[in-house]
Scaffold this motif. Structure first.
Motif, PDB file in Angstrom:
ATOM      1  N   SER A 120       0.823  -1.212   0.000  1.00 43.26           N
ATOM      2  CA  SER A 120       0.000   0.000   0.000  1.00 43.26           C
ATOM      3  C   SER A 120       0.856   1.262   0.000  1.00 43.26           C
ATOM      4  O   SER A 120       0.560   2.227  -0.698  1.00 43.26           O
ATOM      5  N   TRP A 121       1.942   1.229   0.821  1.00 43.44           N
ATOM      6  CA  TRP A 121       2.809   2.422   0.827  1.00 43.44           C
ATOM      7  C   TRP A 121       3.587   2.574  -0.481  1.00 43.44           C
ATOM      8  O   TRP A 121       3.840   3.696  -0.942  1.00 43.44           O
ATOM      9  N   ALA A 122       3.947   1.478  -1.106  1.00 44.31           N
ATOM     10  CA  ALA A 122       4.623   1.553  -2.409  1.00 44.31           C
ATOM     11  C   ALA A 122       3.692   2.129  -3.478  1.00 44.31           C
ATOM     12  O   ALA A 122       4.082   2.979  -4.288  1.00 44.31           O
ATOM     13  N   VAL A 123       2.432   1.651  -3.454  1.00 49.37           N
ATOM     14  CA  VAL A 123       1.459   2.188  -4.409  1.00 49.37           C
ATOM     15  C   VAL A 123       1.222   3.669  -4.157  1.00 49.37           C
ATOM     16  O   VAL A 123       1.089   4.466  -5.085  1.00 49.37           O
ATOM     17  N   THR A 124       1.184   4.047  -2.886  1.00 48.25           N
ATOM     18  CA  THR A 124       0.996   5.462  -2.556  1.00 48.25           C
ATOM     19  C   THR A 124       2.151   6.307  -3.089  1.00 48.25           C
ATOM     20  O   THR A 124       1.942   7.392  -3.655  1.00 48.25           O
ATOM     21  N   GLY A 125       3.382   5.817  -2.919  1.00 46.55           N
ATOM     22  CA  GLY A 125       4.535   6.553  -3.443  1.00 46.55           C
ATOM     23  C   GLY A 125       4.467   6.703  -4.948  1.00 46.55           C
ATOM     24  O   GLY A 125       4.722   7.793  -5.494  1.00 46.55           O
ATOM     25  N   CYS A 126       4.115   5.611  -5.639  1.00 41.43           N
ATOM     26  CA  CYS A 126       3.980   5.688  -7.103  1.00 41.43           C
ATOM     27  C   CYS A 126       2.879   6.657  -7.507  1.00 41.43           C
ATOM     28  O   CYS A 126       3.018   7.414  -8.476  1.00 41.43           O
ATOM     29  N   ALA A 127       1.776   6.633  -6.760  1.00 41.16           N
ATOM     30  CA  ALA A 127       0.661   7.525  -7.091  1.00 41.16           C
ATOM     31  C   ALA A 127       1.074   8.984  -6.949  1.00 41.16           C
ATOM     32  O   ALA A 127       0.712   9.827  -7.776  1.00 41.16           O
ATOM     33  N   VAL A 128       1.832   9.272  -5.893  1.00 40.91           N
ATOM     34  CA  VAL A 128       2.289  10.658  -5.699  1.00 40.91           C
ATOM     35  C   VAL A 128       3.184  11.096  -6.845  1.00 40.91           C
ATOM     36  O   VAL A 128       3.040  12.201  -7.395  1.00 40.91           O
ATOM     37  N   VAL A 129       4.108  10.218  -7.246  1.00 39.35           N
ATOM     38  CA  VAL A 129       5.009  10.555  -8.359  1.00 39.35           C
ATOM     39  C   VAL A 129       4.228  10.773  -9.647  1.00 39.35           C
ATOM     40  O   VAL A 129       4.445  11.747 -10.379  1.00 39.35           O
ATOM     41  N   ILE A 130       3.275   9.880  -9.925  1.00 40.44           N
ATOM     42  CA  ILE A 130       2.486   9.996 -11.155  1.00 40.44           C
ATOM     43  C   ILE A 130       1.630  11.254 -11.135  1.00 40.44           C
ATOM     44  O   ILE A 130       1.503  11.956 -12.147  1.00 40.44           O
ATOM     45  N   LEU A 131       1.046  11.568  -9.990  1.00 40.24           N
ATOM     46  CA  LEU A 131       0.253  12.798  -9.892  1.00 40.24           C
ATOM     47  C   LEU A 131       1.116  14.036 -10.114  1.00 40.24           C
ATOM     48  O   LEU A 131       0.696  14.993 -10.781  1.00 40.24           O
ATOM     49  N   LEU A 132       2.312  14.016  -9.563  1.00 40.50           N
ATOM     50  CA  LEU A 132       3.214  15.152  -9.763  1.00 40.50           C
ATOM     51  C   LEU A 132       3.593  15.296 -11.239  1.00 40.50           C
ATOM     52  O   LEU A 132       3.623  16.413 -11.787  1.00 40.50           O
ATOM     53  N   LEU A 133       3.885  14.153 -11.877  1.00 38.18           N
ATOM     54  CA  LEU A 133       4.217  14.208 -13.303  1.00 38.18           C
ATOM     55  C   LEU A 133       3.032  14.685 -14.128  1.00 38.18           C
ATOM     56  O   LEU A 133       3.181  15.498 -15.056  1.00 38.18           O
ATOM     57  N   ALA A 134       1.835  14.170 -13.804  1.00 39.29           N
ATOM     58  CA  ALA A 134       0.640  14.585 -14.539  1.00 39.29           C
ATOM     59  C   ALA A 134       0.365  16.064 -14.346  1.00 39.29           C
ATOM     60  O   ALA A 134      -0.008  16.777 -15.288  1.00 39.29           O
ATOM     61  N   ALA A 135       0.573  16.547 -13.117  1.00 37.20           N
ATOM     62  CA  ALA A 135       0.375  17.974 -12.870  1.00 37.20           C
ATOM     63  C   ALA A 135       1.378  18.812 -13.636  1.00 37.20           C
ATOM     64  O   ALA A 135       1.051  19.879 -14.173  1.00 37.20           O
ATOM     65  N   ALA A 136       2.619  18.317 -13.715  1.00 30.95           N
ATOM     66  CA  ALA A 136       3.639  19.039 -14.472  1.00 30.95           C
ATOM     67  C   ALA A 136       3.298  19.093 -15.952  1.00 30.95           C
ATOM     68  O   ALA A 136       3.437  20.134 -16.611  1.00 30.95           O
ATOM     69  N   VAL A 137       2.824  17.965 -16.496  1.00 30.03           N
ATOM     70  CA  VAL A 137       2.435  17.940 -17.912  1.00 30.03           C
ATOM     71  C   VAL A 137       1.248  18.866 -18.155  1.00 30.03           C
ATOM     72  O   VAL A 137       1.227  19.638 -19.115  1.00 30.03           O
ATOM     73  N   ALA A 138       0.244  18.797 -17.273  1.00 31.36           N
ATOM     74  CA  ALA A 138      -0.928  19.654 -17.429  1.00 31.36           C
ATOM     75  C   ALA A 138      -0.544  21.121 -17.340  1.00 31.36           C
ATOM     76  O   ALA A 138      -1.044  21.959 -18.119  1.00 31.36           O
ATOM     77  N   ALA A 139       0.362  21.457 -16.427  1.00 32.81           N
ATOM     78  CA  ALA A 139       0.794  22.848 -16.310  1.00 32.81           C
ATOM     79  C   ALA A 139       1.560  23.296 -17.542  1.00 32.81           C
ATOM     80  O   ALA A 139       1.395  24.424 -18.026  1.00 32.81           O
ATOM     81  N   ALA A 140       2.413  22.409 -18.073  1.00 34.92           N
ATOM     82  CA  ALA A 140       3.179  22.756 -19.268  1.00 34.92           C
ATOM     83  C   ALA A 140       2.262  22.961 -20.465  1.00 34.92           C
ATOM     84  O   ALA A 140       2.450  23.891 -21.262  1.00 34.92           O
ATOM     85  N   VAL A 141       1.242  22.107 -20.610  1.00 32.03           N
ATOM     86  CA  VAL A 141       0.294  22.259 -21.717  1.00 32.03           C
ATOM     87  C   VAL A 141      -0.521  23.540 -21.561  1.00 32.03           C
ATOM     88  O   VAL A 141      -0.750  24.272 -22.522  1.00 32.03           O
ATOM     89  N   ALA A 142      -0.947  23.818 -20.336  1.00 29.71           N
ATOM     90  CA  ALA A 142      -1.738  25.025 -20.106  1.00 29.71           C
ATOM     91  C   ALA A 142      -0.908  26.289 -20.280  1.00 29.71           C
ATOM     92  O   ALA A 142      -1.409  27.321 -20.731  1.00 29.71           O
ATOM     93  N   ARG A 143       0.379  26.210 -19.931  1.00 31.67           N
ATOM     94  CA  ARG A 143       1.238  27.380 -20.010  1.00 31.67           C
ATOM     95  C   ARG A 143       1.785  27.599 -21.413  1.00 31.67           C
ATOM     96  O   ARG A 143       2.189  28.716 -21.755  1.00 31.67           O
TER      97      ARG A 143
END
Length: 577
Positions: free
Chosen positions: A61-84
């Motif tokens: 569960s903690w490993a999945v949580t760590g992966c989820a945080v990384v993926i969310l951060l990457l997705a947010a970065a991509v979304a911000a780059a596309v929006a910007r």
């Protein structure tokens, strides 16, 4: 159901289907990004409730949580780059309502008649085309209207502002007012689909991805910034590949819906107006490649290109003896009368055309200045001939080609200065058996490249150019700034010339200089073919074949016969540029 209605409704349905498919892709990408987060939440809740005991599942569960945080951060970065990312817009000359009130009135009346939102602004492009272009970034979101034929009541939803109407500047000078209205009807009708919430959102999504890919293509400074930029570009390209087919379907549907809605507006006149579109394109292409390009290569830009289109097409009608209606329509009001200061707008569009198709700065200066059509023969044609003739003799000097004896001058010795620049020298060299014309052509090509490297105005380095007439306050920014590091010209007009073509052009220039200096000829301007040699007030267009015989076959007799007929003295020195 009428034929027109069916075309419009089928197009609207296809446009909506494509837009919905694009939005589904966006939703699926979002869902894929948050899926690990959802799994992590489920596991963490299970651990907190004691449904999963300590041990392996807790670690998972903690490993999945760590992966989820990384993926969310990457997705947010991509979304911000596309929006910007700032989508590139077409370089145009802006026209405000105060600078073209009649043109705005025509477009607004057309929009009312079509029952669609009016374009938010009007701009000119130095090309033979017209389109709608979204200039909102970030997209403005006004309340939607009830758009007949494209959507039911969507009150409360928000859609982007109406796009800018971009009009080809040659259309305004060549077309009559009624013809322009007929041509613009299906274009203006496209503001209806552009205001549809789903279509607007889908277009923003695709434009954002395209802008992100363009930003990622620019080499990033440093390794730290390079990795994230490359990752964003990879994700954006993958999404664009999935969007390509649906985006094409949406745009085809938009075009069909707009065309169907405009079907009943000036339908009969639109057929005739489309013929004028083709003529304007032909005249514009000839004017750019045959007339403007020689001037641009010399650091001069014709300041009235659009007015030149009218002269070129009028000359075409005279030569081809087209129908009387072709010229009788010229008595009707031209569309450029809809602009308060057409001369200033023409000048601004002409400078933009010079920058797009050749390159150069946004402002005039040393080595980059405007030229009127009245000055073109003396300041462009004659100067072009003498510059090329001087280059030809410089290369002959470098090759050690001997001079020919000229009238009134003794034959120089090997110790004298450069050789006498006579036409006889050129002809005798090329007509000599075994003459190395390839070396001469290569030398001319190298000298030309060197001269252009020194004389060509440097591309823009940012900053402002002179704003067009009627441009709003603060609109002096360079219209090419958004194109970033793309080198000018953006649209090359001609492929590189071959060595034989270069040599032939320089020999023609030398012949023309000799004709002007010894036979009373004069430089002139042909609206369809560019620089022209005038003999006894008439254009001589039969020089090309004799020169090619000399350059390609070493046969000087056709050229000598031509020179004798015109009265050109080949043994007299020629003034070089």
């Amino acid at each position: 159901m009428s034929g027109t209605g069916s075309v419009e409704e089928l197009g609207a349905h296809a446009a909506r289907s494509g837009a919905v498919a694009l939005l589904r892709i966006r939703s699926r990408a979002t869902a894929l990004a948050i899926l690990p987060a959802g799994a992590a939440v489920v596991l963490l809740v299970a651990v907190a409730q004691g449904r999963i005991g300590p041990g392996v599942w807790s670690t998972v569960s903690w490993a999945v949580t760590g992966c989820a945080v990384v993926i969310l951060l990457l997705a947010a970065a991509v979304a911000a780059a596309v929006a910007r990312a700032r989508p590139a817009v077409s370089p145009t000359v802006p026209l405000t309502e105060t600078s073209a009130p009649d043109l705005y009135r025509l477009v607004h009346d057309l929009a009312d008649r079509l029952d669609v939102p009016a374009p938010s602004a009007i701009a000119l492009t130095p090309d033979c085309d017209s389109w709608l272009e979204d200039r909102t970034h970030p997209a403005a979101q006004p309340r939607a209207k009830d758009l007949k034929g494209l959507t039911g009541p969507r009150r409360g939803r928000r859609v982007q502002a109406a796009p800018v109407l971009v009009i080809g500047s040659p259309f305004l000078w060549w077309m009559r007012v009624a013809e322009l209205r007929a041509v613009l009807a299906p274009v203006v009708a496209g503001t209806g689909p552009a205001a549809h919430p789903d279509i607007a959102a889908a277009r923003r999504f695709v434009r954002g991805l395209d802008a992100a890919v363009a930003d990622a293509a620019v080499p990033a400074k440093g390794f730290v910034r390079g990795i994230p930029t490359a990752f964003v570009g990879w994700i954006a390209r993958a999404l664009l590949r999935g969007c390509r087919g649906h985006a094409a379907e949406m745009e085809r549907g938009v075009a069909a819906a707009a065309s169907g809605r405009a079907q009943d507006v000036d339908y009969g006149l639109r057929i005739a107006a489309q013929e004028q579109v083709g003529l304007a394109y032909a005249g514009w292409d000839r004017l750019l490649t045959r007339v403007a390009l020689p001037a641009w290569r010399m650091g001069r830009w014709p300041s009235r290109l659009d007015a030149g289109v009218v002269s070129a097409l009028t000359e075409l009608s005279r030569r081809d003896r087209l129908a009387e209606g072709f010229t009788s329509r010229l008595g009707e009001r031209p569309a450029c009368d809809l602009i308060e200061e057409p001369g200033a707008a023409d000048e601004a569009a002409s400078l933009l055309a010079a920058r797009l198709f050749h390159g150069g700065p946004a402002e005039t200066g040393p080595g980059w200045s405007p030229v009127d059509w009245q000055q073109y023969p003396e300041e462009v044609v004659d100067r072009k001939w003498r510059t090329e003739a001087a280059r030809l003799h410089r290369v002959l000097d470098a090759m050690g080609v001997a001079t020919s004896v000229s009238v009134g001058m003794p034959e120089p010795s090997a110790a004298d200065g450069p050789a006498v620049p006579t036409l006889a020298r050129v002809i005798d060299h090329l007509a000599t058996p075994g003459a190395d014309s390839e070396t001469l052509a290569a030398g001319i090509g190298a000298a030309l490249a060197h001269d252009e490297e020194k004389a060509t105005p440097r591309p823009r380095t940012g900053g402002s150019g002179a704003p067009a007439s009627g441009a709003p306050a603060g609109a002096g920014t360079d219209p090419l700034d958004l194109w970033g590091p793309v080198p000018l010209p953006l649209f090359p007009l001609q492929p590189p010339r071959t060595g034989t073509e270069l040599l032939a052009d320089h020999v023609v220039a030398m012949v023309c200089c000799a004709a002007v200096d010894t036979a009373g000829a004069a430089p002139g301007l042909d609206w369809l073919d560019g620089p022209a040699l005038l003999v006894d007030g008439g254009r001589r267009s039969d020089l090309g074949a004799p020169v090619l015989s000399l350059v390609e076959d070493g046969d000087a007799e056709p050229l000598r016969s031509w020179l004798t007929e015109v009265g050109v003295r080949t043994d007299k020195p020629v003034r070089l540029g």
